[in-house]
Design a protein around this motif. Structure first.
Motif, PDB file in Angstrom:
ATOM      1  N   ILE A 185       3.452   5.993  -2.715  1.00 56.66           N
ATOM      2  CA  ILE A 185       4.673   6.791  -2.915  1.00 56.66           C
ATOM      3  C   ILE A 185       5.129   6.791  -4.370  1.00 56.66           C
ATOM      4  CG2 ILE A 185       7.129   6.952  -2.332  1.00 56.66           C
ATOM      5  CD1 ILE A 185       6.382   5.825   0.455  1.00 56.66           C
ATOM      6  N   LEU A 186       5.141   5.616  -5.002  1.00 61.08           N
ATOM      7  CA  LEU A 186       5.697   5.490  -6.358  1.00 61.08           C
ATOM      8  C   LEU A 186       4.595   5.374  -7.411  1.00 61.08           C
ATOM      9  CD1 LEU A 186       8.645   3.043  -5.575  1.00 61.08           C
ATOM     10  CD2 LEU A 186       8.745   5.533  -5.844  1.00 61.08           C
ATOM     11  N   TYR A 187       3.513   6.109  -7.237  1.00 65.56           N
ATOM     12  CA  TYR A 187       2.372   5.989  -8.138  1.00 65.56           C
ATOM     13  C   TYR A 187       2.650   6.478  -9.553  1.00 65.56           C
ATOM     14  CZ  TYR A 187       1.596  10.985  -7.406  1.00 65.56           C
ATOM     15  OH  TYR A 187       1.753  12.347  -7.356  1.00 65.56           O
ATOM     16  N   THR A 188       3.677   7.312  -9.748  1.00 64.70           N
ATOM     17  CA  THR A 188       3.969   7.829 -11.088  1.00 64.70           C
ATOM     18  C   THR A 188       4.867   6.895 -11.894  1.00 64.70           C
ATOM     19  OG1 THR A 188       5.868   9.095 -10.292  1.00 64.70           O
ATOM     20  CG2 THR A 188       3.740  10.227 -10.352  1.00 64.70           C
ATOM     21  N   ALA A 189       5.510   5.905 -11.252  1.00 63.28           N
ATOM     22  CA  ALA A 189       6.402   4.977 -11.957  1.00 63.28           C
ATOM     23  C   ALA A 189       5.590   3.794 -12.489  1.00 63.28           C
ATOM     24  CB  ALA A 189       7.494   4.477 -11.006  1.00 63.28           C
ATOM     25  N   CYS A 190       6.121   3.147 -13.516  1.00 68.62           N
ATOM     26  CA  CYS A 190       5.506   1.913 -14.009  1.00 68.62           C
ATOM     27  C   CYS A 190       5.682   0.841 -12.946  1.00 68.62           C
ATOM     28  CB  CYS A 190       6.195   1.464 -15.287  1.00 68.62           C
ATOM     29  SG  CYS A 190       6.107   2.646 -16.633  1.00 68.62           S
ATOM     30  N   PHE A 191       4.663  -0.023 -12.762  1.00 67.51           N
ATOM     31  CA  PHE A 191       4.787  -1.051 -11.735  1.00 67.51           C
ATOM     32  C   PHE A 191       4.009  -2.306 -12.087  1.00 67.51           C
ATOM     33  CE2 PHE A 191       1.193   1.586 -10.394  1.00 67.51           C
ATOM     34  CZ  PHE A 191       0.200   0.637 -10.172  1.00 67.51           C
ATOM     35  N   VAL A 192       4.421  -3.410 -11.448  1.00 66.45           N
ATOM     36  CA  VAL A 192       3.696  -4.676 -11.457  1.00 66.45           C
ATOM     37  C   VAL A 192       3.694  -5.161 -10.021  1.00 66.45           C
ATOM     38  CG1 VAL A 192       3.602  -7.055 -12.293  1.00 66.45           C
ATOM     39  CG2 VAL A 192       4.429  -5.237 -13.805  1.00 66.45           C
ATOM     40  N   VAL A 193       2.511  -5.435  -9.461  1.00 59.24           N
ATOM     41  CA  VAL A 193       2.384  -5.777  -8.049  1.00 59.24           C
ATOM     42  C   VAL A 193       1.454  -6.966  -7.884  1.00 59.24           C
ATOM     43  CG1 VAL A 193       1.716  -4.921  -5.766  1.00 59.24           C
ATOM     44  CG2 VAL A 193       2.665  -3.345  -7.429  1.00 59.24           C
ATOM     45  N   ASP A 194       1.872  -7.937  -7.075  1.00 62.14           N
ATOM     46  CA  ASP A 194       0.985  -9.029  -6.686  1.00 62.14           C
ATOM     47  C   ASP A 194       0.117  -8.551  -5.523  1.00 62.14           C
ATOM     48  OD1 ASP A 194       1.772 -10.873  -8.521  1.00 62.14           O
ATOM     49  OD2 ASP A 194       3.117 -11.967  -7.195  1.00 62.14           O
ATOM     50  N   ALA A 207       0.832  -1.213   0.000  1.00 61.64           N
ATOM     51  CA  ALA A 207       0.000   0.000   0.000  1.00 61.64           C
ATOM     52  C   ALA A 207       0.867   1.263   0.000  1.00 61.64           C
ATOM     53  CB  ALA A 207      -0.924  -0.008   1.212  1.00 61.64           C
ATOM     54  N   SER A 208       1.936   1.243   0.780  1.00 60.51           N
ATOM     55  CA  SER A 208       2.819   2.404   0.858  1.00 60.51           C
ATOM     56  C   SER A 208       3.513   2.660  -0.481  1.00 60.51           C
ATOM     57  CB  SER A 208       3.848   2.193   1.970  1.00 60.51           C
ATOM     58  OG  SER A 208       4.677   3.318   2.089  1.00 60.51           O
ATOM     59  N   LEU A 209       4.007   1.605  -1.116  1.00 62.04           N
ATOM     60  CA  LEU A 209       4.669   1.767  -2.414  1.00 62.04           C
ATOM     61  C   LEU A 209       3.701   2.285  -3.469  1.00 62.04           C
ATOM     62  CD1 LEU A 209       6.900  -1.427  -2.449  1.00 62.04           C
ATOM     63  CD2 LEU A 209       7.703   0.945  -2.403  1.00 62.04           C
ATOM     64  N   LEU A 210       2.476   1.790  -3.455  1.00 60.66           N
ATOM     65  CA  LEU A 210       1.477   2.271  -4.419  1.00 60.66           C
ATOM     66  C   LEU A 210       1.190   3.756  -4.202  1.00 60.66           C
ATOM     67  CD1 LEU A 210      -0.906  -0.804  -4.523  1.00 60.66           C
ATOM     68  CD2 LEU A 210       0.446   0.098  -6.437  1.00 60.66           C
TER      69      LEU A 210
END
Length: 202
Positions: free
Chosen positions: A185-194, A180-183
């Protein structure tokens, strides 16, 4: 190598490099069980020199008199990925910080600063206190492995590889807090999350 499509994940995270140009790399994840089946596992050395086996051919006398190649060195596999055993989130009026620690020492901090002249900005802070702003181009959180794709400038400043990884040895509720914290904080970067609901991509 023959892998089923369910056993392999190819991620092409995107972001901008230090010059503002789009930068894309490819990250390939293969299920550990499939690698183990092929003899690739943590207990196997990563590098070794094996004697050459000669085919059953006839060689001239000088060639057949040569000694076979002997192993010179074996380099054991070294797990260089930091193992995180604690995660904390600190919220203040001007920032949100995710602190990942191991054995009571900070491994890495990821912070979002609010407001200011440039608006919101994300930062990565190493254990020595070096701060890199806008460092993360893309990130993944697959199982317990967190991977941050850093731009070249930030990686050099922090002393991290461009594909910086940490293993989160955390209970499920702490892993959920990190996610939840990473989503946030780093919402502007490309991501893949389980997530418990499935895999989420930006």
């Amino acid at each position: 190598m023959p892998f089923d499509l369910d056993d392999i994940l190819v991620i092409a995270p995107c972001g901008r490099d230090a010059n503002g140009n789009w930068d894309r790399s490819v990250i390939v994840h293969v299920r550990a069980t499939q690698l183990h089946r092929l003899g690739l596992h943590p207990d196997k050395p990563t590098t070794s020199i094996e004697p050459l086996s000669r085919p059953g051919l006839t060689f001239p006398p000088a060639e057949s008199a040569r000694q076979p190649v002997r192993p010179v060195a074996t380099v054991p596999a070294v797990d260089s990925v930091p193992h995180v055993d604690r995660a904390d989130v600190r919220e203040t009026d001007d920032s949100s910080t995710l602190i990942l620690s191991a054995n009571g020492l900070h491994v890495v901090m990821i912070r979002l600063r609010y407001g200011g002249t440039g608006g919101e900005v994300d930062e990565v802070i190493n254990s020595a206190g070096e701060v890199a702003t806008g460092a993360v181009c893309a990130w993944t959180l697959i199982g317990p492995m967190l991977s941050l794709e850093l731009d070249r400038r930030a990686a050099a400043k922090l002393g991290f590889p461009r594909d910086y990884r940490v293993r989160l040895d955390l209970p499920a509720e702490k892993l959920s807090l990190v996610r939840a914290s990473l989503l946030d904080i780093l919402y502007t970067a490309c991501f893949v999350v389980d997530t418990p609901e499935g895999r989420v991509r930006s």
